[in-house]
Design an enzyme around this catalytic site. Structure first.
Site, mmCIF file in Angstrom:
data_model
loop_
_atom_site.group_PDB
_atom_site.id
_atom_site.type_symbol
_atom_site.label_atom_id
_atom_site.label_comp_id
_atom_site.label_asym_id
_atom_site.label_seq_id
_atom_site.Cartn_x
_atom_site.Cartn_y
_atom_site.Cartn_z
ATOM 1 N N GLU A 41 0.850 -1.197 0.000
ATOM 2 C CA GLU A 41 0.000 0.000 0.000
ATOM 3 C C GLU A 41 0.884 1.245 0.000
ATOM 4 O O GLU A 41 1.915 1.302 0.675
ATOM 5 C CB GLU A 41 -0.904 0.019 1.241
ATOM 6 C CG GLU A 41 -1.872 1.205 1.246
ATOM 7 C CD GLU A 41 -2.715 1.287 2.511
ATOM 8 O OE1 GLU A 41 -3.893 1.649 2.409
ATOM 9 O OE2 GLU A 41 -2.188 0.985 3.597
ATOM 10 N N LYS A 129 -8.882 3.657 -2.180
ATOM 11 C CA LYS A 129 -9.357 3.128 -0.902
ATOM 12 C C LYS A 129 -10.700 3.760 -0.539
ATOM 13 O O LYS A 129 -10.844 4.986 -0.500
ATOM 14 C CB LYS A 129 -8.331 3.405 0.191
ATOM 15 C CG LYS A 129 -8.611 2.697 1.509
ATOM 16 C CD LYS A 129 -7.437 2.890 2.462
ATOM 17 C CE LYS A 129 -7.605 2.091 3.741
ATOM 18 N NZ LYS A 129 -6.432 2.240 4.628
ATOM 19 N N CYS A 163 -5.367 -2.322 2.639
ATOM 20 C CA CYS A 163 -5.296 -2.314 4.090
ATOM 21 C C CYS A 163 -6.630 -2.697 4.748
ATOM 22 O O CYS A 163 -7.202 -3.730 4.435
ATOM 23 C CB CYS A 163 -4.793 -0.956 4.568
ATOM 24 S SG CYS A 163 -4.156 -0.920 6.262
#
Length: 303
Positions: A41, A129, A163
């Site tokens: 990430e 995200k 994540c």
């Protein structure tokens, strides 16, 4: 198909130097026969680790210092960094998944994005995200579901999440329903957040899962960074990695690697995915779409 999960530290907030490092690691993994190579990430070019320091999180002036530096280091998908990676992927004939800090068109917002690169087509997907986690909301903007897509990689359907959104059941289901067979879970680093969810997704989805974690040591943060003392003093390893690869059903093919830069490799078998789905297919014979359904808004929500 052979895959590689690259656990490495970025050159902190330096996209050009990090791109050079990524290209070197890309060549190394490709030389070992990897056909898909994944990076952590926001590998380009680092996690805003100072947001975890209480004194920084409670100070507007300190936050501003960190935020300005971070915005300056962000990149765009159409910029020279991604162009260089696309060229190298084409020359090597490999697929690449890498996290980036993506700067928006408004110049004042950044996303934690996962970029998928095809050796022949270039960038084929950018997943932003969906919801930054906890302190990340002080800096990262909300993403959208436009990038919740799987891609064909040598006959495997591959998807990915950033994540903690790997813990979002509807995000996972959106990928399962597209026939996902390999899940790329990217993380900034830390075994305590990759440990259980990696095997859980492999068990739930009956798919391969590659958790690709970053690494950050005190020595990776330059002395010139104004907030260095708040996150690096008294610590050797700040983020310890925790990359691993799990097989459909949850068995670990490659156990967690901690505290060092390392490339994890695994050979994937389509038969293993098909066999695991015979008993449980969460988007097929074990779903009840007449009773439960998921809607996805595919619109790209640019500023």
């Amino acid at each position: 198909m052979k895959i590689a999960a690259v656990q490495a530290a970025p050159v902190f907030l330096d996209p050009k130097a990090t791109t050079d490092k990524l290209l070197t690691l890309l060549r190394l993994a490709a030389s070992e026969g990897a056909q898909l190579i994944a990076f952590p990430e926001v590998f380009l070019s680092g996690y805003p680790i100072w947001l975890r320091a209480p004194i920084v999180s409670s100070s507007d002036e300190l936050l501003k210092i960190g935020q300005v530096e971070y915005l300056k280091s962000a990149i765009t998908v159409g910029g020279p960094e991604i162009a260089a990676i696309c060229k190298e992927a084409h020359d090597l004939g490999v697929h690449v998944y890498t996290g980036i800090v993506e700067r928006s068109g408004s110049m004042g917002s950044v996303y934690a994005s996962l970029v998928a690169i095809d050796p022949d087509k270039g960038v084929v997907n950018v997943h932003r995200k969906l919801k930054p986690t906890f302190h990340e909301r002080l800096l990262w903007a909300d993403g959208d579901a436009h990038g919740l897509q799987v891609q064909d990689v040598n006959g495997f359907k591959v998807g990915g999440l950033n994540c903690y959104e790997n813990w979002q059941p509807l995000a996972r289901q959106a990928l399962y329903e597209q026939g996902e067979q390999l899940h790329i879970a990217t993380w900034p680093g830390d075994l305590d957040v990759t440990d259980h969810i990696t095997q859980f997704i492999a068990m739930e989805g009956r798919i391969y899962v590659a958790s690709v974690s970053g690494l950050l040591r005190a020595s990776d943060i330059p002395n010139s960074f104004p907030l260095r003392k708040y996150v690096a003093e008294g610590r050797d390893v700040i983020m310890d990695g925790g990359s691993m690869i799990a097989a459909p059903g949850g068995e670990l093919i490659v156990p967690p690697v901690l505290g060092e830069e390392h490339i994890l490799y695994a050979e994937l078998s389509m038969d293993a995915v098909i066999g695991a789905h015979m008993k449980l297919d969460p988007a097929g014979h074990y779903s009840r779409r007449d009773l439960l359904s998921l809607n996805r808004n595919p619109q790209r929500l640019d500023p």
